[in-house]
Design an enzyme around this catalytic site. Structure first.
Site, PDB file in Angstrom:
ATOM      1  N   HIS A  62       0.822  -1.218   0.000  1.00 39.93           N
ATOM      2  CA  HIS A  62       0.000   0.000   0.000  1.00 39.93           C
ATOM      3  C   HIS A  62       0.852   1.262   0.000  1.00 39.93           C
ATOM      4  CE1 HIS A  62       0.244   1.082   4.378  1.00 39.93           C
ATOM      5  NE2 HIS A  62       0.325  -0.219   4.569  1.00 39.93           N
ATOM      6  N   ASP A 169       5.873   2.265   6.898  1.00 38.85           N
ATOM      7  CA  ASP A 169       4.618   1.536   6.666  1.00 38.85           C
ATOM      8  C   ASP A 169       3.809   2.325   5.636  1.00 38.85           C
ATOM      9  OD1 ASP A 169       2.227   0.171   6.796  1.00 38.85           O
ATOM     10  OD2 ASP A 169       1.737   0.813   8.827  1.00 38.85           O
ATOM     11  N   GLU A 199      -5.198   1.804   2.499  1.00 46.06           N
ATOM     12  CA  GLU A 199      -5.086   0.641   3.384  1.00 46.06           C
ATOM     13  C   GLU A 199      -5.307   1.036   4.833  1.00 46.06           C
ATOM     14  OE1 GLU A 199      -3.076  -2.158   6.154  1.00 46.06           O
ATOM     15  OE2 GLU A 199      -2.653  -0.043   5.797  1.00 46.06           O
ATOM     16  N   GLU A 200      -4.799   2.197   5.219  1.00 47.37           N
ATOM     17  CA  GLU A 200      -4.848   2.622   6.614  1.00 47.37           C
ATOM     18  C   GLU A 200      -6.253   2.948   7.093  1.00 47.37           C
ATOM     19  OE1 GLU A 200      -2.425   2.273   8.468  1.00 47.37           O
ATOM     20  OE2 GLU A 200      -0.575   2.455   7.321  1.00 47.37           O
ATOM     21  N   ASP A 222       3.769  -6.078   3.592  1.00 46.32           N
ATOM     22  CA  ASP A 222       3.501  -5.003   4.554  1.00 46.32           C
ATOM     23  C   ASP A 222       4.429  -5.164   5.750  1.00 46.32           C
ATOM     24  OD1 ASP A 222       2.305  -2.797   5.764  1.00 46.32           O
ATOM     25  OD2 ASP A 222       0.271  -3.455   5.340  1.00 46.32           O
TER      26      ASP A 222
END
Length: 233
Positions: A62, A169, A199-200, A222
């Site tokens: 992501h 991340d 994604e978050e 990830d």
């Protein structure tokens, strides 16, 4: 590692990943057989396999990072905000944040030091972003409601072999996919590199790319906490 450094410093809060997507497309343009951007904003790069009995393999990472969005500007210039993704108040307080136009601010507290020391700082309604101005009129020249900010976290080397930066991340996942495909001449299987969005805030981009590609094999690249230090949540 210059590629990784550049990826971490791009501004790409969830829902606002365009700069990261453009960077990735530029790097993959000479290599991929096809590059598409889906309606969500996720980038899918296709590499045609040479094998006779090839499979469809999706590798996904992501592009978005956690951050903040302005919800109100007070008359005295305080910028109220909400989180985009899982941000912790105790790591955000006194952090620097950067808006997409380059304006930098500091997260300050609305409550007294006494309450802070007693563990009272628990919600984002207890804090605000300070860009050094003292009226709503002044602030609106630089920041408006709806604008987003990310953490200010320069790429910095620690002990040999270790680094720190914002957005590791999951820019490290994006980096791994880019670095891997740059070292593959001709894959045997059909490879789809999916650089997904949001994604978050709910793995929204990844769900759509998986449905679109319908892979035989899917791998999400990830991060995870290592939990090798006390207090590592």
């Amino acid at each position: 590692m210059k590629l990784f450094e550049e990826l971490t410093q791009l501004h790409g809060v969830s829902g606002y990943e365009t700069a990261v997507a453009d960077y990735i497309k530029e790097k993959l343009a000479p290599l991929a057989d096809d590059i598409t951007t889906d309606p969500n904003g996720s980038v899918i790069a296709y590499f045609k396999g040479t094998g006779e009995h090839k499979k469809r393999i999706e590798l996904a990472a992501h592009t978005d990072e956690i951050g903040f969005q302005v919800i109100k500007i007070e008359e005295d210039g305080r910028i109220m905000f909400k989180e985009l993704g899982c941000c912790w108040t105790f790591t955000t307080y006194q952090s620097r944040v950067r808006f997409r136009n380059g304006v930098v601010g500091v997260v300050a507290s609305r409550i007294s030091p006494e309450k802070l020391s007693a563990g009272g700082y628990k919600r984002y309604t207890d804090c605000y972003i300070d860009i050094g101005l003292h009226s709503k009129e002044e602030v609106l020249k630089y920041v408006d409601v709806g604008d987003v900010a990310c953490y200010e976290g320069p790429y910095t080397e620690l002990a040999p072999g270790y680094i720190t930066a914002k957005a590791i991340d999951d820019r490290v996942g994006c980096y791994m996919l880019l670095a891997a495909i740059m070292n593959v001449k001709k894959p045997k299987n059909d490879i789809y590199l999916a650089f997904t969005v949001q994604e978050e805030v709910g793995t929204r981009g990844g769900q759509v790319t998986a449905q679109r590609i319908q892979p035989d094999i899917g791998v999400a690249v990830d991060v995870t906490p290592c939990h090798d230090r006390p207090g590592d949540l």
